[in-house]
Design a protein around this motif. Structure first.
Motif, PDB file in Angstrom:
ATOM      1  N   SER A  73       0.828  -1.207   0.000  1.00  0.00           N
ATOM      2  CA  SER A  73       0.000   0.000   0.000  1.00  0.00           C
ATOM      3  C   SER A  73       0.861   1.254   0.000  1.00  0.00           C
ATOM      4  N   PRO A  74       0.373   2.316  -0.664  1.00  0.00           N
ATOM      5  CA  PRO A  74       1.115   3.587  -0.627  1.00  0.00           C
ATOM      6  C   PRO A  74       1.257   4.128   0.795  1.00  0.00           C
ATOM      7  N   VAL A  75       0.319   3.765   1.664  1.00  0.00           N
ATOM      8  CA  VAL A  75       0.409   4.193   3.064  1.00  0.00           C
ATOM      9  C   VAL A  75       1.715   3.680   3.681  1.00  0.00           C
ATOM     10  N   ASP A  76       2.152   2.500   3.220  1.00  0.00           N
ATOM     11  CA  ASP A  76       3.370   1.897   3.765  1.00  0.00           C
ATOM     12  C   ASP A  76       4.649   2.314   3.039  1.00  0.00           C
ATOM     13  N   PHE A  77       4.585   2.573   1.728  1.00  0.00           N
ATOM     14  CA  PHE A  77       5.857   2.850   1.062  1.00  0.00           C
ATOM     15  C   PHE A  77       6.095   4.314   0.708  1.00  0.00           C
ATOM     16  N   ILE A  78       5.046   5.131   0.632  1.00  0.00           N
ATOM     17  CA  ILE A  78       5.273   6.559   0.344  1.00  0.00           C
ATOM     18  C   ILE A  78       6.142   7.214   1.443  1.00  0.00           C
ATOM     19  N   PRO A  79       5.835   6.949   2.725  1.00  0.00           N
ATOM     20  CA  PRO A  79       6.703   7.530   3.769  1.00  0.00           C
ATOM     21  C   PRO A  79       8.153   7.049   3.676  1.00  0.00           C
ATOM     22  N   VAL A  80       8.356   5.792   3.242  1.00  0.00           N
ATOM     23  CA  VAL A  80       9.718   5.276   3.080  1.00  0.00           C
ATOM     24  C   VAL A  80      10.424   6.025   1.948  1.00  0.00           C
ATOM     25  N   ALA A  81       9.696   6.213   0.850  1.00  0.00           N
ATOM     26  CA  ALA A  81      10.275   6.950  -0.285  1.00  0.00           C
ATOM     27  C   ALA A  81      10.617   8.384   0.128  1.00  0.00           C
ATOM     28  N   GLU A  82       9.787   8.965   0.987  1.00  0.00           N
ATOM     29  CA  GLU A  82      10.056  10.326   1.473  1.00  0.00           C
ATOM     30  C   GLU A  82      11.331  10.345   2.304  1.00  0.00           C
ATOM     31  N   ARG A  83      11.438   9.369   3.234  1.00  0.00           N
ATOM     32  CA  ARG A  83      12.630   9.289   4.090  1.00  0.00           C
ATOM     33  C   ARG A  83      13.891   9.085   3.272  1.00  0.00           C
ATOM     34  N   MET A  84      13.778   8.276   2.218  1.00  0.00           N
ATOM     35  CA  MET A  84      14.959   7.935   1.404  1.00  0.00           C
ATOM     36  C   MET A  84      15.349   9.051   0.444  1.00  0.00           C
TER      37      MET A  84
END
Ligand code: C2E
Ligand code: MG
Ligand code: MG
Ligand code: MG
Length: 289
Positions: A73-84
């Motif tokens: 879900s984007p809920v799970d990976f969008i924040p990771v992409a933001e952090r990275m």
């Protein structure tokens, strides 16, 4: 507790922490390769006109099909992409593909549909990159800017209100529409809201949920509609799941609707099939006796 036990517990936590770190690193590594590996896919949720219930556009919602984890879900990976620090890359991929698809549907005669694309707060903050990617996407795909809408949250705008107002104003001058997503969940000041170049408020799903109950009331929706009207904005309501919610919300004079009641977000071919059904219905002469 004995010394040995204490040591074991320490080792237990250490191992779990190590596992979590490894897990996170693996996810980050995979995410950094997701675009190159063609693992992203856009789903589309129809946006419905409140008067005739026709599809007037769709919200693009990204999905990550991980080779072993399945759909993430984007809920799970969008924040990771933001952090990275790779959210701009993801955002560009989304924007380009959303524009390409919407242009194709227009060329196929399926209508001049609105495509609504979510913007991360970090994308909004890096306004030079954003303006450039948007220009590139429109030029490359030939999509009419009037067909494009961006969704930003109150938080994204309030992080740096003056800059955000300038960036959104530049987009809007190109004919792109601006909607505030999840409206009502943030803390945007009314004074700012009035000054922001915003076309639409999307009322958050959380305000719709309790409308199903016997004594559920529409006070918040009514207040938002009143405010939007006095600012010259239109109103979208997301998360409509039941007929009761639909009836109550339709009575409040909102403009457009989204929710599982009408349709979940769909893969492109299924969205296209829906658009074709709508087109056929328009082409078929209505026989009235
Ligand atoms: P959002 O922009 O507020 O999108 C609405 C979310 O609510 C979507 O979840 C959608 O599937 C879901 N939804 C729609 N109708 C209903 C309904 O009737 N009931 C319920 N329970 N849910 C409904 P999704 O696709 O998992 O996306 C979650 C969030 O991830 C989005 O919230 C958005 O903030 C973010 N997101 C998704 N795609 C992108 C993207 O391309 N870029 C960025 N930056 N963020 C994205
Ligand atoms: Mg959205
Ligand atoms: Mg939303
Ligand atoms: Mg949201």
């Amino acid at each position: 507790c004995s010394k040995a036990e204490g040591r074991n517990r320490y080792h237990f936590f250490e191992t779990r922490l190590q596992l979590e770190v490894q897990e996170r690193k693996a996810l980050e590594r995979d995410l950094s390769r997701a675009i190159a590996n063609d693992e992203f896919e856009l789903f589309y949720q129809p946006i419905i006109d409140v008067i005739d219930h026709k599809i007037i556009g769709m919200e693009a919602l990204v999905r990550w099909f991980h080779p072993s984890r399945g759909m993430v879900s984007p809920v799970d990976f969008i924040p990771v992409a933001e952090r990275m620090g790779i959210i701009a890359e993801v955002g560009k991929w989304v924007l380009n593909n959303a524009c390409i698809q919407t242009r194709k549907w227009r060329e196929a005669g399926l209508g001049k549909l609105l495509i609504s694309v979510n913007l991360s707060p970090l994308e909004l903050a890096r306004h030079e990159d954003l303006i450039e990617s948007v220009g590139n996407a429109l030029e490359r795909t030939g999509l009419d800017p009037h067909q494009l809408q961006f969704e930003v949250t109150e938080g994204a705008m309030m992080a740096n209100p003056r800059e955000a107002a300038i960036t959104l104003g530049m987009l809007r001058n190109q004919g792109i529409r601006i909607a505030i997503d999840d409206f009502g969940t943030g803390y945007s000041s009314l004074a700012y809201l009035k000054r922001f170049p915003v076309d639409k408020l999307k009322i958050d799903r959380s305000f719709i949920v309790d409308m199903d109950e016997e004594d559920g009331n529409s006070a918040i929706v009514r207040a938002v509609v009143f405010m939007a009207r006095s600012f010259g904005m239109s109103v979208n309501v997301e998360g409509i799941e039941t007929e009761t919610q639909l009836d109550r919300i339709s009575a409040e004079g909102v403009d457009e609707l989204q929710g599982f009641y009408f349709s979940k977000p769909l893969p492109a071919p299924e969205m296209e099939a829906l658009l074709n059904v709508q087109l056929q219905a328009e082409l078929t002469p209505r026989i009235t006796h």
